[in-house]
Design a protein around this motif. Sequence first.
Motif, PDB file in Angstrom:
ATOM      1  N   VAL A   1       3.602  -1.401   3.876  1.00 49.30           N
ATOM      2  CA  VAL A   1       3.100  -0.061   3.607  1.00 49.30           C
ATOM      3  C   VAL A   1       4.292   0.851   3.353  1.00 49.30           C
ATOM      4  O   VAL A   1       5.260   0.839   4.118  1.00 49.30           O
ATOM      5  N   LEU A   2       4.223   1.642   2.286  1.00 58.06           N
ATOM      6  CA  LEU A   2       5.252   2.638   2.006  1.00 58.06           C
ATOM      7  C   LEU A   2       4.618   4.029   2.076  1.00 58.06           C
ATOM      8  O   LEU A   2       3.610   4.290   1.407  1.00 58.06           O
ATOM      9  N   VAL A   3       5.230   4.890   2.870  1.00 50.04           N
ATOM     10  CA  VAL A   3       4.766   6.270   3.007  1.00 50.04           C
ATOM     11  C   VAL A   3       5.882   7.192   2.540  1.00 50.04           C
ATOM     12  O   VAL A   3       6.964   7.215   3.134  1.00 50.04           O
ATOM     13  N   LEU A   4       5.628   7.922   1.471  1.00 53.47           N
ATOM     14  CA  LEU A   4       6.570   8.929   0.975  1.00 53.47           C
ATOM     15  C   LEU A   4       6.017  10.297   1.359  1.00 53.47           C
ATOM     16  O   LEU A   4       4.913  10.658   0.970  1.00 53.47           O
ATOM     17  N   ASP A   5       6.785  11.038   2.143  1.00 55.42           N
ATOM     18  CA  ASP A   5       6.268  12.338   2.573  1.00 55.42           C
ATOM     19  C   ASP A   5       7.413  13.279   2.911  1.00 55.42           C
ATOM     20  O   ASP A   5       8.587  12.876   2.938  1.00 55.42           O
ATOM     21  N   THR A   6       7.032  14.525   3.152  1.00 61.74           N
ATOM     22  CA  THR A   6       7.991  15.577   3.469  1.00 61.74           C
ATOM     23  C   THR A   6       7.913  15.863   4.960  1.00 61.74           C
ATOM     24  O   THR A   6       6.921  16.429   5.428  1.00 61.74           O
ATOM     25  N   PHE A   7       8.922  15.471   5.701  1.00 66.33           N
ATOM     26  CA  PHE A   7       8.969  15.675   7.145  1.00 66.33           C
ATOM     27  C   PHE A   7       9.970  16.785   7.452  1.00 66.33           C
ATOM     28  O   PHE A   7      11.146  16.686   7.077  1.00 66.33           O
TER      29      PHE A   7
ATOM     30  N   LEU B   1      11.195   8.178   2.872  1.00 72.17           N
ATOM     31  CA  LEU B   1      10.377   7.001   2.599  1.00 72.17           C
ATOM     32  C   LEU B   1      10.375   6.114   3.838  1.00 72.17           C
ATOM     33  O   LEU B   1      11.420   5.610   4.261  1.00 72.17           O
ATOM     34  N   LEU B   2       9.194   5.942   4.420  1.00 72.89           N
ATOM     35  CA  LEU B   2       9.026   5.090   5.595  1.00 72.89           C
ATOM     36  C   LEU B   2       8.360   3.792   5.166  1.00 72.89           C
ATOM     37  O   LEU B   2       7.325   3.805   4.488  1.00 72.89           O
ATOM     38  N   ARG B   3       8.953   2.665   5.557  1.00 75.71           N
ATOM     39  CA  ARG B   3       8.388   1.357   5.236  1.00 75.71           C
ATOM     40  C   ARG B   3       7.870   0.715   6.526  1.00 75.71           C
ATOM     41  O   ARG B   3       8.596   0.614   7.519  1.00 75.71           O
ATOM     42  N   PHE B   4       6.618   0.263   6.492  1.00 78.56           N
ATOM     43  CA  PHE B   4       5.984  -0.345   7.653  1.00 78.56           C
ATOM     44  C   PHE B   4       5.526  -1.766   7.308  1.00 78.56           C
ATOM     45  O   PHE B   4       5.223  -2.080   6.155  1.00 78.56           O
TER      46      PHE B   4
ATOM     47  N   ILE C   1       0.863  -1.182   0.000  1.00 83.13           N
ATOM     48  CA  ILE C   1       0.000   0.000   0.000  1.00 83.13           C
ATOM     49  C   ILE C   1       0.896   1.228   0.000  1.00 83.13           C
ATOM     50  O   ILE C   1       1.798   1.361   0.820  1.00 83.13           O
ATOM     51  N   TRP C   2       0.629   2.113  -0.946  1.00 83.78           N
ATOM     52  CA  TRP C   2       1.461   3.289  -1.193  1.00 83.78           C
ATOM     53  C   TRP C   2       0.679   4.549  -0.846  1.00 83.78           C
ATOM     54  O   TRP C   2      -0.466   4.715  -1.255  1.00 83.78           O
ATOM     55  N   MET C   3       1.315   5.449  -0.086  1.00 82.40           N
ATOM     56  CA  MET C   3       0.728   6.753   0.211  1.00 82.40           C
ATOM     57  C   MET C   3       1.817   7.805   0.052  1.00 82.40           C
ATOM     58  O   MET C   3       2.810   7.785   0.767  1.00 82.40           O
ATOM     59  N   SER C   4       1.627   8.711  -0.903  1.00 81.79           N
ATOM     60  CA  SER C   4       2.614   9.752  -1.192  1.00 81.79           C
ATOM     61  C   SER C   4       1.998  11.122  -0.965  1.00 81.79           C
ATOM     62  O   SER C   4       0.983  11.460  -1.590  1.00 81.79           O
ATOM     63  N   GLN C   5       2.615  11.920  -0.083  1.00 80.33           N
ATOM     64  CA  GLN C   5       2.126  13.268   0.223  1.00 80.33           C
ATOM     65  C   GLN C   5       0.612  13.256   0.437  1.00 80.33           C
ATOM     66  O   GLN C   5      -0.114  14.103  -0.076  1.00 80.33           O
TER      67      GLN C   5
END
Length: 359
Positions: free
Chosen positions: A285-291, A351-354, A254-258
Amino acid sequence: MLNKKFSPERQSAFEARFEAQKIAYGPVVFQCVRYAWKRGMLQAIADAGESGLSIDDLAHDGRWTPYVLKVVLETCLSAGVVLIDEGRYALDKTGFVVLTDPITQVNIDFNHGVCYQAMFDLEAALDAERPLGLKVFGDWPTLYQGLSQLPEPARSSWLAFDHYYSDTSFPEIMPDVFATAPRRLMDIGANTGKFTLAALAYDKAVAMHLVDLPGQLAVADTRLAEAGLRERATLHPTDLLDDAAALPGGMDLIWMSQFLSCFSEAAIASIFRRVADALGPRGQVLVLDTFWDRQQYDIASYCLINTSPYFNVLASGNSKVYESEDYIRLARDAGLQLVTARDGIGYCHSLLRFARTEQ
């Protein structure tokens, strides 16, 4: 995690007062510099090279009167955008950046076309935790319901801002996306389908599942059909603010970007719970975001921190650019553990992988 600081070791009282005036006059400076860029003043000065141009030179062809030139260029001078020597204006380094740097131009267009008028209602929006500035564009509960109907230039500015930050990351992260050879891949917050199209092109066997509001998915549907890839994608129109809206199950990835930054912490917690339920065996789960806390340079943290008021006054009323630990904590509460974290992707992404805690 990267540690940042934004101020010098010491400021004198005089320096602090000057910095405070820059804040007080920030909106004025912004508009004058934007005018000088958009109307061609900066380009005309740049074309003259180091010799520069006088006010009379610039007024010669009638594009601007001497009055307008003086008003705008004196503000630009105060901001370090231009410099003046013996009555002739030349481009300073900041002006060169405004004139040539794409990300600066995207940020200026976004703040002018999308945020500027709405920010007048920031005080009320913060107090109510509702996007009260959105009324300048339409009558929607959040920006996302009205995104496909935004007037120009707001819509183009929003899309350019969103895509410029995310698109630079897509080529770099595809090996991460397909590291576990997923066959069923869900793109949550699919928007116009840019990531889905990139994923379908990268792996000819993957089947994509797109989740977003109906308006956004209609655009993605058209783009997939035009690319001849519609048969490999399934659309799931979903309002993820509805806590009861389940996600299709059995997903390998499952991919979630921004995407999660569009929601409050309570909503993110709910989304993570439903994402965990939608995973198949050994799914991730992969979360690509700006932290803002994971940036190498202060300039990136500065831009990200100051994007948060947009989320309040326009987007949702209760979301922001988060620290990475916020996501990790909320994912953990939903039964997901952090597997890896990778920084320095694209301009400012991590990129955070869960995976499920029991895996």
